[in-house]
Scaffold this motif. Sequence first.
Motif, PDB file in Angstrom:
ATOM      1  N   SER A   1      10.969   1.321  23.212  1.00 23.13           N
ATOM      2  CA  SER A   1       9.831   1.780  22.843  1.00 23.13           C
ATOM      3  C   SER A   1       8.470   1.310  23.561  1.00 23.13           C
ATOM      4  N   GLY A   2       8.637   0.201  24.558  1.00 20.58           N
ATOM      5  CA  GLY A   2       7.732  -0.222  25.419  1.00 20.58           C
ATOM      6  C   GLY A   2       7.555   0.438  26.561  1.00 20.58           C
ATOM      7  N   CYS A   3       8.679   0.880  27.045  1.00 20.28           N
ATOM      8  CA  CYS A   3       8.477   1.436  28.838  1.00 20.28           C
ATOM      9  C   CYS A   3       9.352   2.762  28.925  1.00 20.28           C
ATOM     10  N   GLY A   4      10.221   3.092  27.875  1.00 18.44           N
ATOM     11  CA  GLY A   4      10.923   4.238  28.060  1.00 18.44           C
ATOM     12  C   GLY A   4      12.545   3.979  28.891  1.00 18.44           C
ATOM     13  N   THR A   5      12.567   2.996  29.085  1.00 17.38           N
ATOM     14  CA  THR A   5      13.907   2.614  29.910  1.00 17.38           C
ATOM     15  C   THR A   5      15.094   2.689  28.981  1.00 17.38           C
ATOM     16  N   GLU A   6      16.318   3.255  29.344  1.00 14.61           N
ATOM     17  CA  GLU A   6      17.307   3.354  28.450  1.00 14.61           C
ATOM     18  C   GLU A   6      18.112   2.083  28.616  1.00 14.61           C
ATOM     19  N   PHE A   7      18.814   1.446  27.568  1.00 16.99           N
ATOM     20  CA  PHE A   7      19.587   0.266  27.597  1.00 16.99           C
ATOM     21  C   PHE A   7      20.585   0.263  26.527  1.00 16.99           C
ATOM     22  N   GLY A   8      21.603  -0.411  26.482  1.00 22.51           N
ATOM     23  CA  GLY A   8      22.598  -0.494  25.570  1.00 22.51           C
ATOM     24  C   GLY A   8      22.267  -1.515  24.703  1.00 22.51           C
ATOM     25  N   CYS A   9      22.792  -1.460  23.295  1.00 28.62           N
ATOM     26  CA  CYS A   9      22.817  -2.278  22.257  1.00 28.62           C
ATOM     27  C   CYS A   9      24.161  -2.483  21.524  1.00 28.62           C
ATOM     28  N   ASP A  10      24.550  -3.703  21.050  1.00 29.43           N
ATOM     29  CA  ASP A  10      25.900  -3.949  20.159  1.00 29.43           C
ATOM     30  C   ASP A  10      25.513  -4.849  19.562  1.00 29.43           C
ATOM     31  N   PRO A  11      25.021  -4.361  18.070  1.00 27.99           N
ATOM     32  CA  PRO A  11      24.701  -5.082  16.922  1.00 27.99           C
ATOM     33  C   PRO A  11      25.894  -6.126  16.441  1.00 27.99           C
ATOM     34  N   SER A  12      27.037  -5.699  17.011  1.00 22.12           N
ATOM     35  CA  SER A  12      28.072  -6.606  16.528  1.00 22.12           C
ATOM     36  C   SER A  12      28.037  -8.201  16.808  1.00 22.12           C
ATOM     37  N   GLY A  13      26.901  -8.334  17.648  1.00 20.52           N
ATOM     38  CA  GLY A  13      26.733  -9.972  18.267  1.00 20.52           C
ATOM     39  C   GLY A  13      27.113  -9.858  19.792  1.00 20.52           C
ATOM     40  N   ASN A  14      27.559  -8.960  20.568  1.00 17.29           N
ATOM     41  CA  ASN A  14      27.997  -8.741  22.012  1.00 17.29           C
ATOM     42  C   ASN A  14      26.986  -8.212  22.622  1.00 17.29           C
ATOM     43  N   CYS A  15      25.834  -8.078  22.173  1.00 18.80           N
ATOM     44  CA  CYS A  15      24.422  -7.593  22.918  1.00 18.80           C
ATOM     45  C   CYS A  15      23.814  -8.443  23.958  1.00 18.80           C
ATOM     46  N   TRP A  16      23.308  -8.016  24.837  1.00 19.87           N
ATOM     47  CA  TRP A  16      22.408  -8.887  25.782  1.00 19.87           C
ATOM     48  C   TRP A  16      21.647  -9.631  25.156  1.00 19.87           C
ATOM     49  N   CYS A  17      20.695  -9.236  24.118  1.00 16.96           N
ATOM     50  CA  CYS A  17      19.681  -9.811  23.531  1.00 16.96           C
ATOM     51  C   CYS A  17      20.167 -11.250  22.992  1.00 16.96           C
ATOM     52  N   ALA A  18      21.668 -11.490  22.460  1.00 18.98           N
ATOM     53  CA  ALA A  18      22.060 -12.709  21.847  1.00 18.98           C
ATOM     54  C   ALA A  18      22.108 -13.820  22.976  1.00 18.98           C
ATOM     55  N   GLU A  19      21.982 -13.559  24.143  1.00 16.17           N
ATOM     56  CA  GLU A  19      21.767 -14.375  25.333  1.00 16.17           C
ATOM     57  C   GLU A  19      20.320 -14.690  25.785  1.00 16.17           C
ATOM     58  N   GLU A  20      19.400 -14.265  25.172  1.00 15.98           N
ATOM     59  CA  GLU A  20      18.060 -14.261  25.406  1.00 15.98           C
ATOM     60  C   GLU A  20      17.543 -15.519  24.608  1.00 15.98           C
ATOM     61  N   THR A  21      16.646 -16.123  25.436  1.00 17.08           N
ATOM     62  CA  THR A  21      15.621 -17.310  24.843  1.00 17.08           C
ATOM     63  C   THR A  21      14.646 -16.556  24.243  1.00 17.08           C
ATOM     64  N   ALA A  22      14.235 -15.713  24.526  1.00 13.24           N
ATOM     65  CA  ALA A  22      12.970 -15.103  24.042  1.00 13.24           C
ATOM     66  C   ALA A  22      13.373 -14.386  22.566  1.00 13.24           C
ATOM     67  N   ARG A  23      12.470 -14.611  21.692  1.00 13.51           N
ATOM     68  CA  ARG A  23      12.779 -14.312  20.321  1.00 13.51           C
ATOM     69  C   ARG A  23      11.681 -13.554  19.667  1.00 13.51           C
ATOM     70  N   LEU A  24      11.676 -12.604  19.015  1.00 16.62           N
ATOM     71  CA  LEU A  24      10.747 -11.897  18.209  1.00 16.62           C
ATOM     72  C   LEU A  24      11.165 -11.579  16.875  1.00 16.62           C
ATOM     73  N   PRO A  25      10.357 -11.197  15.851  1.00 18.13           N
ATOM     74  CA  PRO A  25      10.784 -10.593  14.517  1.00 18.13           C
ATOM     75  C   PRO A  25      11.407  -9.235  14.938  1.00 18.13           C
ATOM     76  N   MET A  26      12.502  -8.834  14.230  1.00 15.56           N
ATOM     77  CA  MET A  26      12.994  -7.275  14.286  1.00 15.56           C
ATOM     78  C   MET A  26      11.900  -6.612  14.143  1.00 15.56           C
ATOM     79  N   PRO A  27      11.799  -5.423  14.778  1.00 13.99           N
ATOM     80  CA  PRO A  27      10.845  -4.255  14.532  1.00 13.99           C
ATOM     81  C   PRO A  27      10.761  -3.631  13.125  1.00 13.99           C
ATOM     82  N   THR A  28       9.568  -3.280  12.528  1.00 14.11           N
ATOM     83  CA  THR A  28       9.635  -2.412  11.166  1.00 14.11           C
ATOM     84  C   THR A  28       8.916  -1.310  11.559  1.00 14.11           C
TER      85      THR A  28
END
Length: 71
Positions: A20-47
């Motif tokens: 929603s920030g830049c329009g880039t396509e990316f993958g998400c795996d909410p089972s815990g295998n997502c790239w974001c699980a490796e990120e040190t940056a943390r934000l609240p989930m969007p609402t």
Amino acid sequence: MTHQTGQQTGQQTARSLVCSGCGTEFGCDPSGNCWCAEETARLPMPTQGGDCLCRECLRKAAGAASSSRKA
């Protein structure tokens, strides 16, 4: 914008998202295998209509949030 890929991972489905920030396509795996699980940056989930950000936008948003807390 969220697109279902149809690939089931446990109870949750892996998704293809558009940042929603830049329009880039990316993958998400909410089972815990997502790239974001490796990120040190943390934000609240969007609402209210928001969705996940790509790696670059997540890092930028986390940096901006961190800077505003220090001010």
